[in-house]
Every structure is written in structure tokens, then in C-alpha cells.
Design a protein around this motif. Structure first.
Motif, PDB file in Angstrom:
ATOM      1  N   GLU A 215     -20.163  20.586 -24.020  1.00  0.00           N
ATOM      2  CA  GLU A 215     -19.167  20.695 -24.924  1.00  0.00           C
ATOM      3  C   GLU A 215     -18.823  19.207 -26.684  1.00  0.00           C
ATOM      4  N   ASN A 221     -14.990  13.651 -22.097  1.00  0.00           N
ATOM      5  CA  ASN A 221     -16.480  13.586 -20.570  1.00  0.00           C
ATOM      6  C   ASN A 221     -16.758  12.556 -20.828  1.00  0.00           C
ATOM      7  N   GLN A 241     -13.470  18.442 -14.462  1.00  0.00           N
ATOM      8  CA  GLN A 241     -14.336  19.918 -15.308  1.00  0.00           C
ATOM      9  C   GLN A 241     -14.492  21.144 -14.575  1.00  0.00           C
ATOM     10  N   LYS A 431     -16.808  24.733 -17.933  1.00  0.00           N
ATOM     11  CA  LYS A 431     -15.768  25.799 -16.846  1.00  0.00           C
ATOM     12  C   LYS A 431     -14.275  26.083 -17.580  1.00  0.00           C
TER      13      LYS A 431
END
Length: 529
Positions: A215, A221, A241, A431
Motif C-alpha cells: 500500500e 500502517n 487492516q 483488505k
């Protein structure tokens, strides 16, 4: 009696329960393999094996179901259900998640006060003095064998990009990675625990197996960097997530137990006595206990404890509030994201009429969204609009709008074999992020997915003419997007000209009740091909 030479410590983590106490998702009344009541049966079984285990919740407990929404909006009396659940199941600690702030600080502080266990977050601090805002950054637990386990709480610091400013007023969010490093060093030097457990309401920016980025590196994160850069960390519990993960990175045991109570993370630490009588950590093992695999039924005592709250919630959900003239059903969400659809047009029209803006953007949040049937209930509204977003009107240039459409267009990809349009992997892994694809009303546009990312807007008109990139436009959108959430950097920081503090769920329900009957309309102002 000889002194035991080995000892096993069990750690259990729940995360991203999102208000799921009962085994239901509230879209219907069927029993599902989710919810804290089903996890409770697993917890009880694990306690029968290890009565001194540590049980920790890793955040996003207060928001996510009509059960919690109704309490926050209409039933805020007595003990908060989240605090009552933590107390009933004898949690040892809880961590502040980003969705804990969705209903404001008063409700969050009420929950913290009413909880028997501490709420931990080292990096959510008071602006005035830089001290942890919820009292404790960490807690050291001494277990019967004399083993000392330090638990450090951390929260993704990306919250100001999503949350309403009034909900986080007076707070600052320090970088989670640097805060973790500082506090881990403090704990090791001053507390000297036998094991350090970091509970981080955040996830992994890279694939734990390959190390490849998964990502944009926004800082939302930072789990992999924590494992690689923080010395002395033995366990990293994660969340945010909604992934199902258990394993090891750089010698650190890691786990993430999905969402809504679909699993509980379990880490077992094996210690051995050293020559001087102290304990030394020899082995770490992380696993997931899936609710769907458990033989135990939901905890009947917990269900009874919240039965009246649940009855009132179900009654509230089933009350009819309006009807539909025409068709507002979503048969296939992916198809509804490729061409203007009556349901998304309805949501955008409500946003435009509520705010007075001439342009609006909205999303179909999940693949479970089904729109409205002929009769509309509160259950239909909350099942389709699942987040407690408010509305904002943001002033954008024509260039900003084009860039926002290009960002949304990156949601799509083409199957290399068939050539058919599909959802890009980045929006499915780690996700699903269907909520980061917007559909617009008030402009006419077309997206050509055969073009490279960043060059897919092949038509963009305002009032039947190409949009002026330098002109200003007022656009209605949810508060998450107005803060730039979803990597919409072209929106972040743009002037907010009007704000509407009422939750969008209430706005939609009030709109339907005032009119009684909603007419299905669709002007087909956009298409993806």
C-alpha cells in the motif's frame, strides 16, 4: 517441591470487533460465526487451560454496528456496552483504535472511565503537555510464576486525516513508529520485563512474507518497520487492516485477528529458568483461533447481559421509514460502480440537497450493500451506510476534481487474459477498500480503463462544457474523504466552506421519513468502460 524450569504464557488478542457482541451483522437476523459472544466461548476454553492468560483488545470496539450506533445516539445512559463487555470478560487491557473517536471524546472518555482494565495508547497525547491522553502508555503484568510481561499500546497516527476535528480537539497524534521505539527503550531500561508485547492499532505496510510494499507508504500502517527497527520487541499484535495473520517477522511473533470477531489471536511464549533463577524467553508461537472452527456455542450469559439492548436495536432497525417508487436495489455492486446507478444517485442527491452544493461524490462502501427494496427500514439505511460519517462541503478546483476522478479510476484494472474490467488488487489486498472509490453527481464524466493510471478521465464536463481546471466548485462529500482519506491528497487541506455535524445515517433516514416515498431516478451522467 522443585522449582518449575519452564513456563508457558498465553496471550489472547481481539481487534476490530466494531461493536459486534451478538453473532449477527444486522443485515438480517441469521446467526453468523462472528461476535464477542462466540469469542467468549473460546476465551473461556483457553482460560480453563491457562487461568492466568492475558486478554487484550486492540481497538475499534466502540463503532461499527447498529447496536453501538443506537446506544451512542439514543441510549447513552448507564455503563457503555463496550465497557460492560470488557469487564464481563475480564480483559486485562484495551488499546485506543481510530474508530474509538467517531462518536466524540465524551463517549470515549465515559467508556474508559467505566472499564475495569486500562486503555493504552502511548502516542495519543495531550496537546498542552505531550502526556499520554488516556493515562497509561503501557502496563506491566506479573504472572503467578513471577514472569513479567510489559504491554505497550499504540494507535495509528493517521487519525487526523479522517476524524472530525471536534472529536479529537486537544489531542496530538505522535508518529507511532518513533513513539514505539522511545517507549520500548524506556520499558526495557526501567521495567526490565521478561517479554515486551506491543499492541498496535495499525497494520503492515508490506507483505509480511516477501517484504514487498502492499500500500502507499503514508504512515497509516508501520507494523513491518516496527519489527525491523525496534529492539527488544517480542510480540506485535496488530489490527486496523482486518486481516487474518499469524507468523513471525525478524524474530517477532505477529498476529492480526481479522474483524467483527471472526477470530482471536493467540501467542504462546515459552520461558526457561536461567542459572540465576530468572526467566528467559525461549520460544514464541502465534496462531489464530477462528470462530467458524470453534465447537462452542455463543456465550449465553453474555447474550443475556445485553438482551434488552439487542431487543431495542432490532426493534429500531425493523421500523419502516418509507417506500420506493421504482427500483433502488443494488443487484451487483461491481456493476453499480461501472455506470451511474439510481441508489448512488439518490445518496448524492441527498448530499447535494442537504448541503446546497451543486456537485457531490459518494461510494458504495461494501460488496454487501444491496440498496433499498420497495419498503425502507432503518436496517436498510444502516446496512448500506455503515460508517458514522458527517458531511462537508469542500472548495475544489476543476483540476482537483480531475485528479480525484483519476484516483478513483485506479480502483479498476483489466484482466490480462480476458480483457474484462476488474477491481485492482490494491483495492482488495490487504483488505477490501471499496469505500475508496467515489461516484460523482453534478458533473458528466467517462473513465477509460484501457488508458494508463492517471490518464483515464477521457471526459469531464460541467454545464455541457469541458471543466475549467482553474475554476472553483463546491463539492459535498463525507468527512472521511474531505480529510483526504483513501489517498485523496488533492482534497486534503482544501477549504471546507460548510460542515454538517449530523451523521449521514440520520440525514438519510430523516430525508426518507420527511418524504415518505422516494422516487428512483438516474440521469446516467457517468460511465466506466
Amino acid at each position: 517441591m522443585p522449582t518449575p524450569q519452564t513456563a508457558i504464557v498465553t496471550l489472547l488478542e481481539t481487534s476490530d470487533l466494531h461493536g459486534h457482541i451478538y453473532p449477527t451483522d444486522y443485515r438480517d437476523t441469521y446467526d453468523k460465526p462472528i461476535g464477542l459472544a462466540k469469542l467468549s466461548a473460546i476465551i473461556r476454553k483457553e482460560r480453563s487451560i491457562d487461568p492466568s492468560l492475558l486478554l487484550i483488545d486492540n481497538g475499534d470496539l466502540l463503532q461499527g454496528t447498529p447496536f453501538m450506533y443506537r446506544y451512542a445516539k439514543y441510549g447513552a445512559g448507564g455503563i457503555h456496552p463496550a465497557a460492560e463487555a470488557l469487564n464481563a470478560l475480564r480483559y486485562d487491557a484495551a488499546v485506543i483504535g481510530n474508530h474509538e473517536f467517531n462518536y466524540g471524546l465524551d463517549l470515549l472518555n465515559q467508556t474508559v472511565r467505566q472499564s475495569a482494565c486500562p486503555w493504552l495508547s502511548a502516542n495519543v497525547v495531550n496537546e498542552r503537555d505531550g502526556q499520554p491522553a488516556f493515562g497509561q502508555p503501557y502496563r506491566v503484568f506479573t504472572l503467578p510464576a513471577g514472569i513479567r510481561i510489559a504491554v505497550l499500546g499504540l494507535t495509528t497516527h493517521y487519525i487526523p486525516n479522517w476524524e472530525a476535528p471536534d472529536h479529537i480537539r486537544g489531542l496530538a497524534f505522535e508518529d507511532a513508529l518513533s513513539s514505539a521505539a522511545r517507549w520500548a527503550r524506556h520499558i526495557r531500561e526501567n521495567e526490565r520485563p521478561d517479554a515486551l508485547v506491543v499492541c498496535y492499532h495499525g497494520g503492515f505496510e508490506r507483505d509480511p512474507a516477501t517484504g514487498e510494499p502492499t500500500e502507499p507508504l503514508t504512515g497509516e500502517n508501520q507494523g513491518c518497520e516496527m519489527c525491523l527497527r525496534i529492539g527488544g520487541m517480542d510480540v506485535l499484535f496488530t489490527g486496523h487492516q482486518h486481516r487474518l495473520l499469524a507468523g513471525e517477522i525478524n524474530g517477532v511473533a505477529i498476529a492480526q485477528p481479522g474483524f467483527a470477531g471472526q477470530a482471536i489471536a493467540k501467542v504462546q511464549l515459552t520461558f526457561e529458568r536461567t542459572a540465576d533463577g530468572s526467566w528467559s524467553l525461549r520460544e514464541k508461537k502465534a496462531s489464530l483461533l477462528l470462530t467458524a472452527d470453534a465447537e462452542e456455542q455463543a456465550d449465553e450469559q453474555l447474550l443475556i447481559r445485553f438482551a434488552e439492548h439487542e431487543r431495542q436495536t432490532q426493534q429500531w432497525l425493523d421500523q419502516p421509514i418509507g417506500s420506493v417508487d421504482g427500483d433502488l436495489a443494488i443487484v451487483e455492486p461491481f456493476a453499480a460502480r461501472q455506470a451511474d446507478h439510481p441508489f448512488t444517485e439518490f445518496v448524492n442527491r441527498v448530499q447535494m440537497e442537504t448541503t446546497g452544493a451543486a456537485i457531490s461524490c459518494a461510494a458504495i462502501f461494501t460488496d454487501e450493500a444491496r440498496g433499498f427494496g420497495k419498503e425502507i427500514t432503518m436496517r436498510d439505511v444502516t446496512a448500506n451506510y455503515i460508517y458514522p460519517n458527517t458531511l462537508k462541503v469542500v472548495r475544489l478546483t476543476g483540476r482537483d476534481i480531475r485528479e480525484a476522478l483519476e484516483q478513483s479510476a485506479s480502483y479498476f484494472d483489466r484482466d490480462e487474459r480476458t480483457g474484462e474490467i476488474r477491481v485492482a488488487d490494491a483495492y482488495l489486498l490487504p483488505k477490501p477498500r471499496h469505500f475508496d472509490y467515489d461516484m460523482w453527481e453534478g458533473i458528466d464524466y467517462a473513465l477509460d480503463i484501457s488508458q494508463p493510471v492517471g490518464q483515464r478521465v477521457v471526459k469531464l464536463h460541467w454545464n455541457d462544457a469541458p471543466i475549467d481546471p482553474e475554476a472553483f466548485f463546491e463539492v459535498a462529500m463525507n468527512s472521511y474523504r474531505a480529510g483526504g482519506g483513501g489517498n485523496f491528497n488533492m482534497i486534503q487541506g482544501r477549504p471546507v466552506v460548510r460542515e454538517f455535524p449530523t451523521d449521514m445515517t440520520e440525514i438519510l433516514a430523516d430525508y426518507i421519513m420527511e418524504r415518505g416515498t422516494i422516487r428512483s431516478e438516474c440521469n446516467h451522467n457517468w460511465i466506466v468502460y
